[in-house]
Design an enzyme around this catalytic site. Structure first.
Site, mmCIF file in Angstrom:
data_model
loop_
_atom_site.group_PDB
_atom_site.id
_atom_site.type_symbol
_atom_site.label_atom_id
_atom_site.label_comp_id
_atom_site.label_asym_id
_atom_site.label_seq_id
_atom_site.Cartn_x
_atom_site.Cartn_y
_atom_site.Cartn_z
ATOM 1 N N GLU A 125 -9.953 2.921 -5.096
ATOM 2 C CA GLU A 125 -9.630 4.299 -4.735
ATOM 3 C C GLU A 125 -8.526 4.915 -5.597
ATOM 4 O O GLU A 125 -7.645 5.599 -5.090
ATOM 5 C CB GLU A 125 -9.248 4.368 -3.248
ATOM 6 C CG GLU A 125 -10.381 3.928 -2.335
ATOM 7 C CD GLU A 125 -10.042 3.961 -0.862
ATOM 8 O OE1 GLU A 125 -10.866 4.471 -0.097
ATOM 9 O OE2 GLU A 125 -8.964 3.459 -0.457
ATOM 10 N N HIS A 164 -2.786 3.139 -4.413
ATOM 11 C CA HIS A 164 -2.201 2.630 -3.163
ATOM 12 C C HIS A 164 -0.816 2.039 -3.433
ATOM 13 O O HIS A 164 -0.465 0.965 -2.931
ATOM 14 C CB HIS A 164 -3.126 1.587 -2.515
ATOM 15 C CG HIS A 164 -4.383 2.199 -1.955
ATOM 16 N ND1 HIS A 164 -4.377 3.004 -0.841
ATOM 17 C CD2 HIS A 164 -5.671 2.146 -2.372
ATOM 18 C CE1 HIS A 164 -5.620 3.400 -0.593
ATOM 19 N NE2 HIS A 164 -6.418 2.905 -1.512
ATOM 20 N N ASP A 190 0.868 -1.190 0.000
ATOM 21 C CA ASP A 190 0.000 0.000 0.000
ATOM 22 C C ASP A 190 0.897 1.230 0.000
ATOM 23 O O ASP A 190 2.122 1.129 -0.138
ATOM 24 C CB ASP A 190 -0.956 -0.016 1.208
ATOM 25 C CG ASP A 190 -2.297 0.636 0.885
ATOM 26 O OD1 ASP A 190 -2.297 1.814 0.490
ATOM 27 O OD2 ASP A 190 -3.340 -0.036 1.015
HETATM 28 C C1 ACM Z 1 -11.080 -0.405 0.751
HETATM 29 O O1 ACM Z 1 -11.565 -0.422 1.890
HETATM 30 N N1 ACM Z 1 -10.436 0.659 0.317
HETATM 31 C C2 ACM Z 1 -11.188 -1.526 -0.132
#
Ligand code: ACM
Length: 622
Positions: A338, A274, A198
Site C-alpha cells: 500500500e 506505513h 506502522d
Molecule cells: C495488508 O493487509 N495491507 C497487507
C-alpha cells in the site's frame, strides 16, 4: 410430517454413538494424516511413569512442565536410569527422540494402548506429537486422565503455518502475546508474523534510534467508530493518548517463549509505506523533512513514506541489524504494501533518482527500494518476505511473497520461481473480517470471513504446475487490529477460525471434511479452549441457521456447538437468554394454520460465553 432441512442433518439422541462411528480423527484438530482409533482407554494416574530418552530436549521439557501444571504423573524419568531395573507400574508413557527408522519431516507416531503410550518424533515432530497427546487427554480428576487408545501417524502438509498479529493499531502486552503463542502451538502453527511498526505506532525498541519509541510509539488520540464507509462518523476521536512498545529484553523473552513451542517469529518492519510513526520521530527520513509529522490517529493509508535517500537506507540497515539480532529466524518481513507513492511523485529527489537509476517510474522506485533492502538483509544471512506489492516494478531476486490481495501475487511469485505464502482476504484469511452478517457481531472493519470460508480455502491454486506448486510454502491468517482494542476481542476474532486455518496448513486436502471438523471435532476443542480461559466466537447451535421454512409440522434437532454447553430458545421472537427454555431433546412443533413462529436459539458455554442467536422462521400459510 414435513421435516426441516435441519432435521436431516443431525441425530441428536444417538450422538454418543454417532460421534464414535463418524469421528475417525479421534477429535484431533488439525486432522492427522492417519488415525486408527482403538477400543480401550489408557489411564493416566499419579503412579504413571513417563520415560524419556532425552530429558533435556526442549519438547520434553515442555511436556514435563505441562504435566506438572496439570497435576499429572509422578515424574518424567530418564530411560537410562531405569535400565535393568524392574518397573512395577502398570501404565507407562515413553517418549523417544532417538530411534531407528524414518519419519516424514516434522512427523510423529503415537501409539496409545491400554497400558502403554509410545510417542516417536524428532525435534518439532516430538512437539507436535505431544500436542496431539495433550488434546486427547480427558482430565477426570486431580492426577487422573483418560486417553482413548489408537494409533496416529502424522506430519504437516506445509512447512509454513502462520498467524499474524497487528500490535500497532492496538498494543498487546507480553503476557497476551504468550497466550496467543500458546493457542497457536496447541494447533501446530509454527510462524508468528508480528506486525511491529506502522503509521499509528512503532512498537519495537531500537537502541540506535531511541525516538522511534520515545516519539513514534505514542499517538495523541485514536479514531473511534467507523473510519470509512456509509456508517463512518467523521471527526470522532477518543481524546486519549495511546501508546506502548516492547523493550528488547521483552522481545528476547517472547522469542525464547516462542522457540520453546517450535514457533519462529517473523518480525515485520514496514517500509517504504506505513511508516508515519517513524517519520514523526525522524522527519529526515521523509521526502519533505521540513514538514511536521504526527503518529497516525486514524486508519487507512497515508501519503508520507520513507524517502529512498542514502540517509534513510543507512538508518533502515541499522534498524534491521538490531531486528536481526533479536529475531534469529530466516525471514524478516519488510512490508512493502500500500505505498501510494504520492510523496515520491512530488519529490525532485525521487525524480532525479528514477532518472539516474534508469527506473521507469515510481513503481520502479519501489522495486529499487526493496532490492536495496533485500541486498542488505541477504548480506546479513537472512531473507525477506514482502506483501504482494513487492512484485510491482520487478521482484527482488530472493524475495518470498505474501499473497494478500487474492491469489494473483502468490501465483505470479510461484511462476517466477519464488516462494509464496497464501493469505488472501478473499480466501477467508483476514480475521478482522466479520464472522457472520448478523448485526449481533461486534464492530469490525467489514469483509466477510465465516469459518466455513476459511476452512474451505485451498492454498495451492489449480493453475500452477507441479513444480510451481512447490513454491507455495504455506498459509497464514492475518489479524489487523484497527477495530480490535482488547485481548478478549482478539480472541473472539481469532477463534475458532484459527483452527480452520491450522487444519488447512497441516492436513492433506483429502483429509479435510467440514462437517467432521465443525460438528464432531470443533465442539470438543471449544470446550478445551473454554476451560483454558480463551474467549472465542461461540458458533450457533449445530443444526440452526437463519432460515425461513414453510409447512405445518416441524421437528427441530439441535446440538450444542461446544461440548458441555447448553442451548436456550424462545418461540416468541425474543432474544433468548439463560432464563428462557432449555433445549434438551428434539422438539416437534405444529404451527396453527395461518400462523408463524420465530424459533430463536443460542448456545451458552460452561464458562458463560454465548453465541449470537439464530432464527428459524416456520410459517404455515398457503
Ligand atoms: C495488508 O493487509 N495491507 C497487507
Amino acid at each position: 410430517m414435513m421435516k426441516s432441512r435441519i432435521v436431516s442433518m443431525l441425530l441428536l439422541l444417538s450422538f454418543g454413538v454417532f460421534a464414535q462411528e463418524k469421528a475417525p480423527n479421534m477429535g484431533i484438530v488439525p486432522a492427522p494424516a492417519s488415525v486408527k482409533a482403538g477400543r480401550d482407554t489408557f489411564r493416566f494416574e499419579p503412579e504413571t511413569i513417563v520415560l524419556v530418552d532425552s530429558p533435556n530436549h526442549k519438547a520434553i521439557k515442555f511436556f514435563a512442565d505441562y504435566l506438572k501444571k496439570a497435576n499429572l504423573a509422578t515424574s518424567v524419568t530418564d530411560r537410562a536410569w531405569v535400565k535393568g531395573k524392574k518397573i512395577t507400574v502398570k501404565n507407562t508413557v515413553t517418549l523417544l527422540l532417538d530411534f531407528k527408522g524414518k519419519l516424514p519431516e516434522d512427523g510423529y507416531e503415537l501409539k496409545i494402548e491400554e497400558h502403554s503410550i509410545e510417542l516417536k518424533g524428532r525435534g518439532a515432530g516430538m512437539f507436535y506429537g505431544i500436542q496431539t497427546l495433550i488434546q486427547l487427554m480427558n482430565k477426570t480428576s486431580v492426577g487422573y486422565a483418560s486417553i482413548p487408545c489408537g494409533t496416529i501417524k502424522d506430519s504437516p502438509r506445509f512447512p509454513y503455518r502462520g498467524m499474524h498479529l497487528d500490535v500497532v493499531r492496538h498494543f498487546f502486552d507480553v503476557d497476551f502475546i504468550k497466550k496467543y503463542l500458546d493457542v497457536m502451538a496447541m494447533y501446530k502453527l509454527n510462524r508468528f508474523h508480528w506486525h511491529l511498526t506502522d503509521d499509528q505506532g512503532w512498537r519495537i525498541e531500537i537502541k540506535k534510534y531511541p525516538k522511534l519509541t520515545e516519539v513514534g510509539s505514542k499517538r495523541a488520540q485514536t479514531k473511534i467508530g467507523r473510519a470509512a464507509g456509509p456508517k463512518a462518523i467523521k471527526g470522532l476521536y477518543d481524546n486519549t493518548p495511546y501508546g506502548g512498545f516492547y523493550t528488547q529484553e521483552q522481545i528476547r523473552e517472547i522469542v525464547d517463549y516462542a522457540n520453546a513451542r517450535y514457533i519462529t517469529i517473523v518480525p515485520e518492519i514496514e517500509m517504504p509505506s506505513h511508516s508515519l510513526a517513524a517519520l514523526a520521530a525522524y522527519p529526515e527520513f521523509s521526502c519533505d523533512p521540513n514538514k511536521t509529522y504526527k503518529v497516525g490517529e486514524t486508519w487507512g493509508g497515508f501519503d508520507d513514506v520513507f524517502c529512498p535517500t542514502p540517509e534513510t537506507f543507512t538508518a533502515l540497515y541499522a534498524i534491521l541489524r538490531e531486528v536481526m539480532d533479536l529475531f534469529p529466524g530466516e525471514y524478516i518481513h519488510i512490508g512493502g504494501d500500500e505505498c501510494n507513492k504520492v510523496a515520491w511523485k512530488k519529490s525532485d529527489y525521487c525524480r532525479q533518482l528514477i532518472a539516474d537509476e534508469k527506473l521507469n517510474n515510481v513503481d520502479g522506485l519501489q522495486s529499487y527500494f526493496v532490492r536495496k533492502i533485500e541486498k542488505y538483509v541477504n548480506s546479513q544471512g537472512r531473507r525477506i518476505i514482502g506483501w504482494d506489492e513487492i512484485l510491482e516494478g520487478g521482484l527482488a531476486p530472493d524475495a518470498t511473497v505474501m499473497s494478500w490481495r487474492g491469489e494473483r501475487g502468490g501465483i505470479a511469485a510461484a511462476q517466477l520461481g519464488h516462494d509464496a505464502i497464501m493469505t488472501p482476504g478473499s480466501g477467508g484469511m483476514y480475521f478482522d473480517h466479520v464472522q457472520s452478517h448478523s448485526d449481533q457481531e461486534p464492530l469490525s472493519i467489514g469483509g466477510f470471513a465465516p469459518i466455513e470460508k476459511t476452512y474451505a480455502y485451498e492454498p495451492v491454486p489449480a493453475v500452477l504446475t507441479k513444480d510451481q506448486a512447490k513454491h507455495i510454502i504455506g498459509v497464514q491468517a492475518n489479524l489487523w487490529t484497527e477495530y480490535i482494542a482488547t485481548p478478549g476481542k482478539v480472541e473472539y476474532m481469532l477463534l475458532p477460525r484459527m483452527l480452520a486455518m491450522a487444519e488447512t496448513g497441516w492436513s492433506e486436502a483429502k483429509n479435510k471434511d467440514y462437517e467432521n471438523f465443525s460438528e464432531l471435532r470443533l465442539p470438543r476443542q471449544l470446550a478445551i479452549l473454554d476451560k483454558a480461559g480463551y474467549n472465542y466466537r461461540v458458533p450457533v447451535p449445530i443444526g440452526a441457521a437463519d432460515t425461513v421454512l414453510k409447512g405445518d409440522k416441524f421437528s427441530i434437532d439441535l446440538k450444542p456447538s461446544v461440548e458441555g454447553a447448553k442451548i436456550y430458545y424462545t418461540i416468541d421472537g425474543a432474544a433468548p437468554t439463560e432464563n428462557d427454555l432449555e433445549y434438551s431433546a428434539p422438539i416437534e412443533l405444529t404451527i396453527p394454520e395461518g400462523g408463524a413462529i420465530n424459533f430463536k436459539s443460542i448456545v451458552v458455554t460452561a464458562s458463560g460465553k454465548r453465541s449470537i442467536s439464530t432464527t428459524i422462521k416456520m410459517i404455515n400459510k398457503k
